[in-house]
Design an enzyme around this catalytic site. Sequence first.
Site, PDB file in Angstrom:
ATOM      1  N   ASN A 193      -6.532   6.942   4.312  1.00 48.38           N
ATOM      2  CA  ASN A 193      -7.946   7.273   4.142  1.00 48.38           C
ATOM      3  C   ASN A 193      -8.259   8.763   4.199  1.00 48.38           C
ATOM      4  O   ASN A 193      -9.343   9.192   3.800  1.00 48.38           O
ATOM      5  CB  ASN A 193      -8.788   6.552   5.198  1.00 48.38           C
ATOM      6  CG  ASN A 193      -8.776   5.049   5.015  1.00 48.38           C
ATOM      7  OD1 ASN A 193      -8.094   4.522   4.141  1.00 48.38           O
ATOM      8  ND2 ASN A 193      -9.531   4.361   5.852  1.00 48.38           N
ATOM      9  N   ASN A 196      -9.134   3.931  -1.016  1.00 43.98           N
ATOM     10  CA  ASN A 196      -9.593   4.968  -0.094  1.00 43.98           C
ATOM     11  C   ASN A 196      -8.788   6.262  -0.187  1.00 43.98           C
ATOM     12  O   ASN A 196      -9.324   7.349   0.040  1.00 43.98           O
ATOM     13  CB  ASN A 196      -9.568   4.449   1.343  1.00 43.98           C
ATOM     14  CG  ASN A 196     -10.645   3.415   1.602  1.00 43.98           C
ATOM     15  OD1 ASN A 196     -11.694   3.416   0.950  1.00 43.98           O
ATOM     16  ND2 ASN A 196     -10.397   2.504   2.528  1.00 43.98           N
ATOM     17  N   HIS A 207       0.826  -1.212   0.000  1.00 46.13           N
ATOM     18  CA  HIS A 207       0.000   0.000   0.000  1.00 46.13           C
ATOM     19  C   HIS A 207       0.858   1.258   0.000  1.00 46.13           C
ATOM     20  O   HIS A 207       0.351   2.351  -0.285  1.00 46.13           O
ATOM     21  CB  HIS A 207      -0.889  -0.022   1.248  1.00 46.13           C
ATOM     22  CG  HIS A 207      -2.251   0.582   1.059  1.00 46.13           C
ATOM     23  ND1 HIS A 207      -2.882   0.685  -0.167  1.00 46.13           N
ATOM     24  CD2 HIS A 207      -3.126   1.104   1.961  1.00 46.13           C
ATOM     25  CE1 HIS A 207      -4.064   1.247  -0.009  1.00 46.13           C
ATOM     26  NE2 HIS A 207      -4.234   1.512   1.262  1.00 46.13           N
ATOM     27  N   ASP A 245      -0.849   2.484  -5.366  1.00 50.46           N
ATOM     28  CA  ASP A 245      -0.914   1.048  -5.641  1.00 50.46           C
ATOM     29  C   ASP A 245      -2.220   0.678  -6.316  1.00 50.46           C
ATOM     30  O   ASP A 245      -3.270   1.221  -5.993  1.00 50.46           O
ATOM     31  CB  ASP A 245      -0.769   0.266  -4.332  1.00 50.46           C
ATOM     32  CG  ASP A 245      -1.805   0.683  -3.291  1.00 50.46           C
ATOM     33  OD1 ASP A 245      -1.772   1.862  -2.867  1.00 50.46           O
ATOM     34  OD2 ASP A 245      -2.647  -0.145  -2.914  1.00 50.46           O
TER      35      ASP A 245
END
Length: 254
Positions: A66, A112, A19, A91
Site C-alpha cells: 500500500n 493499492n 499478490h 498482479d
Amino acid sequence: MLLIVGLGNPGGKYADNRHNVGFMAADAIARRHNFGPFSKKFQGEVAEGRLGGDKALILKPQTYMNESGRAVGEAMRFYKLTPADLLVLYDELDLVPGKVRVKTGGGAGGHNGIRSIDAHCGKDYRRVRIGIGHPGDKSRVTGHVLGDFAKADGEWLEPLLDAIANAMPMLAEGKDSDFMNKVSLTMQGKVPAQKEKPASAKPAASKSGGAAPTKKPAAKGKSHIHQARQNGPSIAPPTTGPMAEMLKKLLGKG
C-alpha cells in the site's frame, strides 16, 4: 535508464502470495540478465544491470504494497527519472492466470500498490499486468490475492516468469506489442483451460448416425397441393359414381 519495479509485500510470510507475483517477476528478470546482487536502498531492494544495451535498475519496494509509491518516488527523484522511464510489474485480478498485458497510464483498478505509485509518481508509466484470475466472488478477493499459489499453478507460473524475463529486452526497447506476442506464444498450451461457452444446438442425429434430414423448400412454380400430391401416398381415382363422371368431363376422357 529504465527503472523496473516489481510489486509485493516483504517477508517470508508473503513470499508465495499471488499478490507477490511482481516480486517473482523481478527476481526472474535479475537472474536471466545477470543483474548484480540486491542491496537495500530507496526503502527497497535494488539490483543494477543492463537490458538491451542500456542501464536498468530493478526495485522491489519494502514499504509493503500500500506504500509502494514512497520507494518508487525516492528512486525516481534520485536518478531524475520521468514516468516514461518507469515500468511496473504487478498482479491483475481481471486477467486469467498466465496472461500478460502492457499498458501506459490508466486507473489503478483497485490495486493499492498502483494507487500509491500514481500518487507519488504520476500515472503516465508502463504497467505490466500479470494475470492471477478472479475468484468469482467479491467477498473472496482478499483471500485469493493474499493466498499462496497452488502447487499445480507451477505448471504455468514458472514458464510465465521465464517468458517475461526472456522477453524483457523488448520492453526496454519500447516494443510492447512484440513483448506481449512473444510471451503469448511461449505460453501456448501452458495456460489453464478456461470454461467454454455452451455450444450452439446442433441438428438431431438420425438413426443412421448422420444429421436429421431437413425439409426441402417448396419448388418454384408448384403449389403446396401439387407437392402434397407429388410427395404423398398415391391414391387411385374412382372409376364409378358421380365423382368418376365429373373427372371424365374435366380430363376429357370418354
